[in-house]
Design an enzyme around this catalytic site. Structure first.
Site, PDB file in Angstrom:
ATOM      1  N   SER A 152       0.821  -1.207   0.000  1.00 17.76           N
ATOM      2  CA  SER A 152       0.000   0.000   0.000  1.00 17.76           C
ATOM      3  C   SER A 152       0.857   1.259   0.000  1.00 17.76           C
ATOM      4  CB  SER A 152      -0.925   0.013   1.220  1.00 17.76           C
ATOM      5  OG  SER A 152      -1.726  -1.140   1.238  1.00 17.76           O
TER       6      SER A 152
HETATM    7  N1  SAH Z   1      -0.489  -4.896   3.955  1.00 11.42           N
HETATM    8  C1  SAH Z   1       0.055  -5.357   2.698  1.00 11.42           C
HETATM    9  C2  SAH Z   1      -0.987  -5.198   1.621  1.00 11.42           C
HETATM   10  C3  SAH Z   1      -0.871  -6.265   0.618  1.00 11.42           C
HETATM   11  S1  SAH Z   1      -2.182  -6.240  -0.586  1.00 11.42           S
HETATM   12  C4  SAH Z   1       1.297  -4.593   2.340  1.00 11.42           C
HETATM   13  O1  SAH Z   1       1.376  -3.390   2.654  1.00 11.42           O
HETATM   14  O2  SAH Z   1       2.175  -5.147   1.707  1.00 11.42           O
HETATM   15  C5  SAH Z   1      -3.404  -7.223   0.211  1.00 11.42           C
HETATM   16  C6  SAH Z   1      -3.036  -8.648   0.512  1.00 11.42           C
HETATM   17  O3  SAH Z   1      -4.213  -9.311   0.963  1.00 11.42           O
HETATM   18  C7  SAH Z   1      -2.528  -9.438  -0.674  1.00 11.42           C
HETATM   19  O4  SAH Z   1      -1.262  -9.951  -0.376  1.00 11.42           O
HETATM   20  C8  SAH Z   1      -3.562 -10.570  -0.817  1.00 11.42           C
HETATM   21  O5  SAH Z   1      -3.009 -11.796  -1.234  1.00 11.42           O
HETATM   22  C9  SAH Z   1      -4.131 -10.663   0.581  1.00 11.42           C
HETATM   23  N2  SAH Z   1      -5.454 -11.264   0.707  1.00 11.42           N
HETATM   24  C10 SAH Z   1      -6.530 -11.123  -0.093  1.00 11.42           C
HETATM   25  N3  SAH Z   1      -7.566 -11.839   0.389  1.00 11.42           N
HETATM   26  C11 SAH Z   1      -7.129 -12.440   1.530  1.00 11.42           C
HETATM   27  C12 SAH Z   1      -7.731 -13.311   2.489  1.00 11.42           C
HETATM   28  N4  SAH Z   1      -9.005 -13.718   2.405  1.00 11.42           N
HETATM   29  N5  SAH Z   1      -6.981 -13.717   3.536  1.00 11.42           N
HETATM   30  C13 SAH Z   1      -5.682 -13.348   3.662  1.00 11.42           C
HETATM   31  N6  SAH Z   1      -5.062 -12.531   2.787  1.00 11.42           N
HETATM   32  C14 SAH Z   1      -5.780 -12.085   1.733  1.00 11.42           C
END
Ligand code: SAH
Length: 221
Positions: free
Chosen positions: A69
């Site tokens: 993000s």
């Molecule tokens: N906080 C992270 C954001 C990553 S994007 C950062 O700053 O790097 C969001 C993430 O949510 C992705 O890696 C995706 O694979 C994960 N995601 C999506 N649905 C999910 C679920 N049901 N359970 C766990 N992770 C999930």
């Protein structure tokens, strides 16, 4: 040279600038949040080819079609959790692990769930190398929460869903705060839910754009 050594951190000035120009300038005032964002080496959470862009004002790809993000959004969501230092926090969507590290700086315990095992293992390596000892990680569907560790004083979902998953509301402690992007696949609003006297108070923060929350209480793949 070991990239995890804090001395000679050529990125420190980039971080100072990021906090001043992108975060404090946009109204984030929680000093603990600003301090954590000055401290955590965001460039270590992206691949080497993208390190020069790690402190820029936008999200970056981290593989598997996912993104780390934008710094301001990390700060905004973290401030909304109102962490004082003693909380148990649940994060859904570990991704790069960057937000996880920020939370680990600000709370007692952090539980974080990621559905892509490759991303989770990479995040685990970076977080261990940085020396965090208050983080629990697991692979799975975070829309179901982490019932064995509940209740949580704060819950953050870093992927966008059609609604706040019911299990997460159930796992929120009395007085607890939950922050999550809610909307369709293309545009969402950041929603903050506070549980007070057993009822849920909802507040809408800002329009945002996140990757999809995929799971039983999220979107279909
Ligand atoms: N906080 C992270 C954001 C990553 S994007 C950062 O700053 O790097 C969001 C993430 O949510 C992705 O890696 C995706 O694979 C994960 N995601 C999506 N649905 C999910 C679920 N049901 N359970 C766990 N992770 C999930």
């Amino acid at each position: 040279m070991n990239p995890y050594l804090p001395d000679r951190d050529i990125y420190r000035r980039a971080r100072e600038r990021m906090v001043a120009q992108q975060i404090a300038a946009r109204g984030i005032t929680d000093q603990r949040v600003l301090e954590a964002m000055r401290k955590v080496p965001r460039h270590l959470f992206v691949e080497e080819a993208l390190r020069d862009q790690a402190y820029a004002d936008y999200p970056l790809p981290i593989g598997e079609g996912q993104t780390i993000s934008q710094p301001y959004i990390v700060a905004l969501m973290t401030e909304a959790l109102e962490l004082k230092g003693e909380e148990k926090v649940l994060e859904v969507g570990t991704g790069s692990g960057y937000q996880t590290a920020i939370l680990a700086e600000l709370a007692r315990w952090v539980y974080s769930i990621e559905r892509h095992s490759r991303l989770l293992e990479r995040a685990r390596r970076v977080l261990e190398a940085l020396g965090y000892r208050n983080i629990f990680l697991r692979v799975g569907d975070g829309t179901k929460g982490w019932p064995e560790a509940a209740p949580f004083e704060a819950i953050i979902v870093t992927a966008a869903g059609p609604k706040v998953p019911e299990p997460l509301l159930e796992q929120l402690a009395e007085g607890g705060r939950l922050v999550m992007p809610v909307g369709d696949e293309y545009s969402q609003y950041l929603v903050k839910v506070v549980k007070r006297g057993g009822t849920f108070h909802r507040q809408v923060l800002e329009p945002v754009r996140f990757v999809k929350l995929v799971g039983e209480y999220g979107f279909a793949e």
